[in-house]
Design a protein around this motif. Sequence first.
Motif, mmCIF file in Angstrom:
data_model
loop_
_atom_site.group_PDB
_atom_site.id
_atom_site.type_symbol
_atom_site.label_atom_id
_atom_site.label_comp_id
_atom_site.label_asym_id
_atom_site.label_seq_id
_atom_site.Cartn_x
_atom_site.Cartn_y
_atom_site.Cartn_z
ATOM 1 N N PRO A 29 -25.978 -10.372 14.787
ATOM 2 C CA PRO A 29 -26.236 -9.993 13.403
ATOM 3 C C PRO A 29 -26.354 -8.486 13.195
ATOM 4 O O PRO A 29 -26.147 -7.995 12.105
ATOM 5 N N SER A 30 -26.674 -7.743 14.241
ATOM 6 C CA SER A 30 -26.854 -6.298 14.091
ATOM 7 C C SER A 30 -25.540 -5.526 14.168
ATOM 8 O O SER A 30 -25.528 -4.321 14.018
ATOM 9 N N GLY A 31 -24.443 -6.200 14.403
ATOM 10 C CA GLY A 31 -23.152 -5.525 14.454
ATOM 11 C C GLY A 31 -22.690 -5.297 15.874
ATOM 12 O O GLY A 31 -23.240 -5.829 16.834
ATOM 13 N N LEU A 32 -21.662 -4.506 15.987
ATOM 14 C CA LEU A 32 -21.034 -4.230 17.267
ATOM 15 C C LEU A 32 -21.277 -2.771 17.619
ATOM 16 O O LEU A 32 -20.776 -1.870 16.953
ATOM 17 N N GLY A 33 -22.078 -2.541 18.642
ATOM 18 C CA GLY A 33 -22.430 -1.189 19.049
ATOM 19 C C GLY A 33 -21.265 -0.446 19.684
ATOM 20 O O GLY A 33 -20.251 -1.034 20.049
ATOM 21 N N ILE A 34 -21.441 0.842 19.821
ATOM 22 C CA ILE A 34 -20.420 1.681 20.448
ATOM 23 C C ILE A 34 -20.264 1.273 21.904
ATOM 24 O O ILE A 34 -21.235 1.068 22.619
ATOM 25 N N ASN A 35 -18.999 1.145 22.332
ATOM 26 C CA ASN A 35 -18.666 0.785 23.711
ATOM 27 C C ASN A 35 -19.099 -0.641 24.062
ATOM 28 O O ASN A 35 -19.396 -0.927 25.213
ATOM 29 N N ILE A 36 -19.148 -1.525 23.060
ATOM 30 C CA ILE A 36 -19.547 -2.924 23.255
ATOM 31 C C ILE A 36 -18.382 -3.830 22.868
ATOM 32 O O ILE A 36 -17.625 -3.532 21.949
ATOM 33 N N THR A 37 -18.262 -4.947 23.560
ATOM 34 C CA THR A 37 -17.217 -5.940 23.305
ATOM 35 C C THR A 37 -17.844 -7.269 22.922
ATOM 36 O O THR A 37 -18.837 -7.681 23.521
ATOM 37 N N HIS A 38 -17.273 -7.938 21.929
ATOM 38 C CA HIS A 38 -17.611 -9.321 21.600
ATOM 39 C C HIS A 38 -16.408 -10.191 21.956
ATOM 40 O O HIS A 38 -15.263 -9.783 21.750
ATOM 41 N N CYS A 39 -16.678 -11.368 22.483
ATOM 42 C CA CYS A 39 -15.619 -12.256 22.947
ATOM 43 C C CYS A 39 -15.636 -13.572 22.178
ATOM 44 O O CYS A 39 -16.704 -14.101 21.853
ATOM 45 N N TYR A 40 -14.439 -14.084 21.933
ATOM 46 C CA TYR A 40 -14.253 -15.350 21.240
ATOM 47 C C TYR A 40 -13.200 -16.160 21.972
ATOM 48 O O TYR A 40 -12.300 -15.596 22.603
ATOM 49 N N ASP A 41 -13.301 -17.468 21.889
ATOM 50 C CA ASP A 41 -12.226 -18.363 22.296
ATOM 51 C C ASP A 41 -11.660 -18.988 21.038
ATOM 52 O O ASP A 41 -12.419 -19.340 20.117
ATOM 53 N N VAL A 42 -10.341 -19.112 20.983
ATOM 54 C CA VAL A 42 -9.682 -19.767 19.859
ATOM 55 C C VAL A 42 -8.835 -20.916 20.377
ATOM 56 O O VAL A 42 -8.283 -20.848 21.476
ATOM 57 N N TRP A 79 -4.776 -25.916 12.137
ATOM 58 C CA TRP A 79 -6.228 -25.738 12.166
ATOM 59 C C TRP A 79 -6.587 -24.834 13.332
ATOM 60 O O TRP A 79 -5.866 -24.763 14.330
ATOM 61 N N ILE A 80 -7.725 -24.157 13.189
ATOM 62 C CA ILE A 80 -8.223 -23.269 14.240
ATOM 63 C C ILE A 80 -9.692 -23.579 14.497
ATOM 64 O O ILE A 80 -10.437 -23.912 13.579
ATOM 65 N N ARG A 81 -10.073 -23.464 15.753
ATOM 66 C CA ARG A 81 -11.480 -23.553 16.153
ATOM 67 C C ARG A 81 -11.819 -22.241 16.856
ATOM 68 O O ARG A 81 -11.094 -21.813 17.760
ATOM 69 N N VAL A 82 -12.899 -21.608 16.425
ATOM 70 C CA VAL A 82 -13.316 -20.331 17.010
ATOM 71 C C VAL A 82 -14.728 -20.504 17.544
ATOM 72 O O VAL A 82 -15.621 -20.972 16.836
ATOM 73 N N THR A 83 -14.918 -20.116 18.799
ATOM 74 C CA THR A 83 -16.249 -20.139 19.405
ATOM 75 C C THR A 83 -16.561 -18.752 19.946
ATOM 76 O O THR A 83 -15.680 -18.060 20.453
ATOM 77 N N SER A 84 -17.800 -18.352 19.779
ATOM 78 C CA SER A 84 -18.223 -17.079 20.362
ATOM 79 C C SER A 84 -18.808 -17.373 21.727
ATOM 80 O O SER A 84 -19.247 -18.488 22.010
ATOM 81 N N LYS A 85 -18.819 -16.371 22.572
ATOM 82 C CA LYS A 85 -19.342 -16.554 23.922
ATOM 83 C C LYS A 85 -19.734 -15.206 24.495
ATOM 84 O O LYS A 85 -19.355 -14.153 23.976
ATOM 85 N N PHE A 86 -20.497 -15.248 25.574
ATOM 86 C CA PHE A 86 -20.740 -14.030 26.326
ATOM 87 C C PHE A 86 -19.445 -13.697 27.042
ATOM 88 O O PHE A 86 -18.806 -14.571 27.624
ATOM 89 N N CYS A 87 -19.028 -12.458 26.989
ATOM 90 C CA CYS A 87 -17.764 -12.074 27.602
ATOM 91 C C CYS A 87 -17.772 -12.447 29.079
ATOM 92 O O CYS A 87 -18.692 -12.094 29.809
ATOM 93 N N GLY A 88 -16.744 -13.185 29.477
ATOM 94 C CA GLY A 88 -16.642 -13.633 30.850
ATOM 95 C C GLY A 88 -17.468 -14.871 31.154
ATOM 96 O O GLY A 88 -17.416 -15.420 32.240
ATOM 97 N N GLY A 89 -18.224 -15.335 30.177
ATOM 98 C CA GLY A 89 -19.093 -16.494 30.396
ATOM 99 C C GLY A 89 -18.510 -17.776 29.838
ATOM 100 O O GLY A 89 -17.453 -17.784 29.220
ATOM 101 N N ALA A 90 -19.237 -18.844 30.055
ATOM 102 C CA ALA A 90 -18.762 -20.151 29.614
ATOM 103 C C ALA A 90 -19.570 -20.700 28.443
ATOM 104 O O ALA A 90 -19.183 -21.686 27.858
#
Length: 185
Positions: free
Chosen positions: A137-150, A103-114
């Motif tokens: 919801p608007s997608g991932l802009g140029i030069n932008i990072t989204h962070c997840y914990d698994v 099983w996997i659990r995925v959480t989104s977060k602010f990069c570097g945040g808790a």
Amino acid sequence: MFSTKRLGLLLAALLTATMTLGIVTSGAWFTDSDAVAVTATSGAIDIEANPVSFSVDDLLPGVWSDREEITIYNTANSTTPVKYRLTDDKTSESTSGFYNRIWIRVTSKFCGGADHQQVYEGQLRDLEITNATSVSPSGLGINITHCYDVQFKLVDDAGNEWQNQSAAFDLVFDATQPENPGWGE
């Protein structure tokens, strides 16, 4: 002296000659032209997922592993924002069926945040997350990072037969332009 009849014929001949000359020379108009040089180039999508790899050791039934951060980055080489999804792809397993016990659990977060927002918890084989249901919801802009914990665990009812087993799999980020209604080309 000219007669009226002769004058009429002379005028008619003169009028005919003038009209003929006018028809022949009436195509002379002022014209000009210029051109605009155009070069067309296609856009580009260039994403990076990090880390490149990691291991999760000593999975136990019902006990979540430590968190591992994974990121998706729309690089400066991209020319458009992207929409993306996260799925899995099994590459191998030591014993048939072991992969289906993870099983996997995925959480989104602010990069570097808790601050975390859970976006998926369930069997690894069913993993599919799109950015519309997670960070932005608007997608991932140029030069932008989204962070997840698994995090990973074995299913709660995994018995002794699943000890000392292993599976290898990829967590796959697919990206496409936001206007693409599906995920194919």
